[in-house]
Design an enzyme around this catalytic site. Sequence first.
Site, PDB file in Angstrom:
ATOM      1  N   ASP A  45     -32.472  38.493 187.503  1.00  0.00           N
ATOM      2  CA  ASP A  45     -32.885  39.900 187.466  1.00  0.00           C
ATOM      3  C   ASP A  45     -32.137  40.661 186.381  1.00  0.00           C
ATOM      4  O   ASP A  45     -32.686  41.589 185.778  1.00  0.00           O
ATOM      5  CB  ASP A  45     -32.657  40.557 188.834  1.00  0.00           C
ATOM      6  CG  ASP A  45     -33.767  40.225 189.818  1.00  0.00           C
ATOM      7  OD1 ASP A  45     -34.936  40.439 189.475  1.00  0.00           O
ATOM      8  OD2 ASP A  45     -33.456  39.734 190.918  1.00  0.00           O
ATOM      9  N   GLU A  55     -27.373  43.006 189.854  1.00  0.00           N
ATOM     10  CA  GLU A  55     -28.364  42.256 189.086  1.00  0.00           C
ATOM     11  C   GLU A  55     -29.179  43.148 188.155  1.00  0.00           C
ATOM     12  O   GLU A  55     -30.365  42.912 187.927  1.00  0.00           O
ATOM     13  CB  GLU A  55     -29.290  41.491 190.041  1.00  0.00           C
ATOM     14  CG  GLU A  55     -29.748  42.300 191.250  1.00  0.00           C
ATOM     15  CD  GLU A  55     -30.429  41.445 192.299  1.00  0.00           C
ATOM     16  OE1 GLU A  55     -30.798  40.296 191.998  1.00  0.00           O
ATOM     17  OE2 GLU A  55     -30.602  41.930 193.425  1.00  0.00           O
ATOM     18  N   HIS A  94     -36.953  36.630 198.789  1.00  0.00           N
ATOM     19  CA  HIS A  94     -37.937  35.880 198.009  1.00  0.00           C
ATOM     20  C   HIS A  94     -38.624  34.787 198.820  1.00  0.00           C
ATOM     21  O   HIS A  94     -39.651  34.260 198.368  1.00  0.00           O
ATOM     22  CB  HIS A  94     -37.281  35.272 196.767  1.00  0.00           C
ATOM     23  CG  HIS A  94     -36.871  36.293 195.754  1.00  0.00           C
ATOM     24  ND1 HIS A  94     -37.782  37.072 195.070  1.00  0.00           N
ATOM     25  CD2 HIS A  94     -35.641  36.673 195.316  1.00  0.00           C
ATOM     26  CE1 HIS A  94     -37.140  37.889 194.238  1.00  0.00           C
ATOM     27  NE2 HIS A  94     -35.837  37.678 194.379  1.00  0.00           N
TER      28      HIS A  94
END
Length: 362
Positions: A253, A227, A123
Amino acid sequence: MESSGSMKLTPTTTAFLSSLLPNPKPHSILIPSCSAFKPKPLKTLTVTTPNNTPCIPKSYAADVSSSISAVTNTTAASSPRDLRSRLQNGDTLYGLFLLSFSPTLAEIAGLAGYDFVVVDMEHGHGGISDALPCLHALAATGTAAILRVPESSATWAKKALDLGPQGIMFPMIDSAESAIDAVSFCRFPPAGIRGSAHSVVRASGYGIDEGYLGSYQEELLIMCQVESVEGVKNVGEISAVDGVDCIQMGPLDLSASMGYLWDPGNRKVRQLMREAEAKILKSRSGGGVGVGTYLSGFAMPHDGPGDLKSRGYHMVSGAVDVGLFRSAAVEDVKKFRLSLIDEDHDSEEEEGKDGDEKYWSE
């Protein structure tokens, strides 16, 4: 007539020049014999630092290098610093996610006392070349670095591992098969498919660490992120895969996969998280310290670091560097704006007071 480039000395001239020298032996003035020199013994100079700690002259380095090495090895053996050893020792580790790829912030995080820092290539905006300076900064503070790769692939794992992090984190592991693949990306043939350049990469000290091939598996922490609903369904099998050291839960997530993107604290999300945690911790039940898969997670506003620790998490990430700076910056501006309002209010009150006093004084 003789040419200007040559000149003959008469016997008289030669005798005159020789009389000017104290010793007619050639070069005796320029190069004295060795017996003429008797070096004086060097005086011992003691230098101390401001805190009265004696400095060690550089000439002593060769004499004490073996002693330093012995002390270092003894300390490392008695106080394990790598992540796997600390987890096996029963420690609960507290860390930070680094999305800014700032070596300065990485260094501050290490100096602040975080046990580990996850340099996030999933990310965060940076890649391998951006991660390296952060690893340098963390190494300087003695802080463990974990690299989170953008995707679970052999190529990303190879490039990340060549940098020499203490841990690697694979996102979106939904099955035992994908976990087996992730482990294979981390191991050289025949145990895996990791590409080999161990003689020249940072992980092996650029080839200086001759024991790297014999120790890299024991020192590397392999983390698989669960996730999604599918991942939670298979988390028991994932945690049982040989080589998976830690399961990193991903509440954001997971909530998105359940249809609660903006509500990670939803009761249904929390319930599914507890089910996954129970399956992971079951792999450790009855095995004693250092046996089974460790549980790792993110602290959330509704689920703080203390809450995670109380439920059996051994690795807790409490913040993100960008989030910490954002909160500090917003709060700083807020305080300034409020101070301006307070000043204006005080000024209006003062003006009103002055007006009243002027009126009554008249």
